[in-house]
Design a protein around this motif. Structure first.
Motif, PDB file in Angstrom:
ATOM      1  N   LYS A  43      68.798  50.144  94.137  1.00  0.00           N
ATOM      2  CA  LYS A  43      68.482  50.920  95.130  1.00  0.00           C
ATOM      3  C   LYS A  43      69.485  51.516  95.870  1.00  0.00           C
ATOM      4  CE  LYS A  43      63.855  49.113  96.168  1.00  0.00           C
ATOM      5  NZ  LYS A  43      62.852  48.475  96.979  1.00  0.00           N
ATOM      6  N   SER A  44      70.755  50.899  95.600  1.00  0.00           N
ATOM      7  CA  SER A  44      72.040  51.721  96.053  1.00  0.00           C
ATOM      8  C   SER A  44      73.350  51.198  95.192  1.00  0.00           C
ATOM      9  CB  SER A  44      72.134  50.938  97.438  1.00  0.00           C
ATOM     10  OG  SER A  44      72.894  49.746  97.447  1.00  0.00           O
ATOM     11  N   PHE A  45      74.069  52.207  95.418  1.00  0.00           N
ATOM     12  CA  PHE A  45      75.279  52.324  94.246  1.00  0.00           C
ATOM     13  C   PHE A  45      75.741  50.872  94.550  1.00  0.00           C
ATOM     14  CE2 PHE A  45      79.958  52.758  93.550  1.00  0.00           C
ATOM     15  CZ  PHE A  45      79.819  52.867  92.283  1.00  0.00           C
ATOM     16  N   ILE A  62      69.568  54.047  88.264  1.00  0.00           N
ATOM     17  CA  ILE A  62      69.567  54.354  89.834  1.00  0.00           C
ATOM     18  C   ILE A  62      69.027  55.689  90.200  1.00  0.00           C
ATOM     19  CG2 ILE A  62      72.014  55.224  90.022  1.00  0.00           C
ATOM     20  CD1 ILE A  62      72.276  54.054  92.381  1.00  0.00           C
ATOM     21  N   LYS A  63      68.193  56.071  91.216  1.00  0.00           N
ATOM     22  CA  LYS A  63      67.740  57.354  91.428  1.00  0.00           C
ATOM     23  C   LYS A  63      68.931  58.366  91.607  1.00  0.00           C
ATOM     24  CE  LYS A  63      64.297  59.549  94.199  1.00  0.00           C
ATOM     25  NZ  LYS A  63      63.521  59.438  95.259  1.00  0.00           N
ATOM     26  N   ASP A  65      69.295  60.702  93.670  1.00  0.00           N
ATOM     27  CA  ASP A  65      69.731  60.916  94.906  1.00  0.00           C
ATOM     28  C   ASP A  65      70.669  59.756  95.477  1.00  0.00           C
ATOM     29  OD1 ASP A  65      68.096  63.019  94.806  1.00  0.00           O
ATOM     30  OD2 ASP A  65      66.649  62.015  95.815  1.00  0.00           O
ATOM     31  N   TYR A  66      70.758  58.820  94.940  1.00  0.00           N
ATOM     32  CA  TYR A  66      71.487  57.407  95.556  1.00  0.00           C
ATOM     33  C   TYR A  66      72.929  57.132  94.918  1.00  0.00           C
ATOM     34  CZ  TYR A  66      66.727  56.164  96.883  1.00  0.00           C
ATOM     35  OH  TYR A  66      65.302  56.033  97.419  1.00  0.00           O
ATOM     36  N   ILE A  67      73.351  58.187  94.182  1.00  0.00           N
ATOM     37  CA  ILE A  67      74.581  58.139  93.520  1.00  0.00           C
ATOM     38  C   ILE A  67      75.423  59.669  93.731  1.00  0.00           C
ATOM     39  CG2 ILE A  67      73.983  58.395  91.200  1.00  0.00           C
ATOM     40  CD1 ILE A  67      76.018  56.248  90.324  1.00  0.00           C
ATOM     41  N   SER A  68      76.647  59.352  93.705  1.00  0.00           N
ATOM     42  CA  SER A  68      77.569  60.668  93.646  1.00  0.00           C
ATOM     43  C   SER A  68      78.306  60.666  92.298  1.00  0.00           C
ATOM     44  CB  SER A  68      78.465  60.548  94.617  1.00  0.00           C
ATOM     45  OG  SER A  68      79.662  59.614  94.520  1.00  0.00           O
TER      46      SER A  68
END
Length: 119
Positions: A43-45, A62-63, A65-68
């Motif tokens: 749920k988070s990087f 990972i979704k 939206d949750y990673i760059s």
């Protein structure tokens, strides 16, 4: 186990991937066959990166939206594969492609193909 035997008998370790949000389950699979590719669903990087490194997983899901893009590059620099999910809209699909992951999970394959063909 029967699943591990089937995978080994068919030399499928490189094309069968297991993913789960439970590291205990992934670690049990790893004990059965350390060659199976395991992906942690996070749920988070920060959680994805640390858990994957600490447990020697192939990578993580990972979704989008949750990673760059920079975090995808950081994962790649540490030999982790990144698979993005939650890719539903055209905007999210373009965003996912621009982050350069190893995989994109989507229900709209024609839209993804169109975007990939027009980049």
């Amino acid at each position: 186990s029967l699943i591990s035997k089937i995978i080994s008998d068919n030399k499928a370790e490189q094309w069968i991937h297991f993913s789960d949000a439970n590291p205990d389950l992934l670690n049990q699979i790893q004990l059965l066959n350390p060659d199976i590719q395991l992906f942690y669903t996070a749920k988070s990087f920060e959680d994805a990166f640390a858990t994957s490194i600490n447990n020697n997983y192939t990578g993580f899901l990972i979704k989008v939206d949750y990673i760059s893009k920079e975090q995808v590059a950081q994962a790649h620099a540490n030999n982790l594969k990144v698979i993005l999910w939650g890719v539903i809209t055209q905007k999210a699909t373009i965003e996912a492609v621009r982050k350069h992951p190893d995989g994109i999970m989507t229900d709209n394959i024609p839209m993804l193909q169109d975007i990939l063909n027009n980049i």
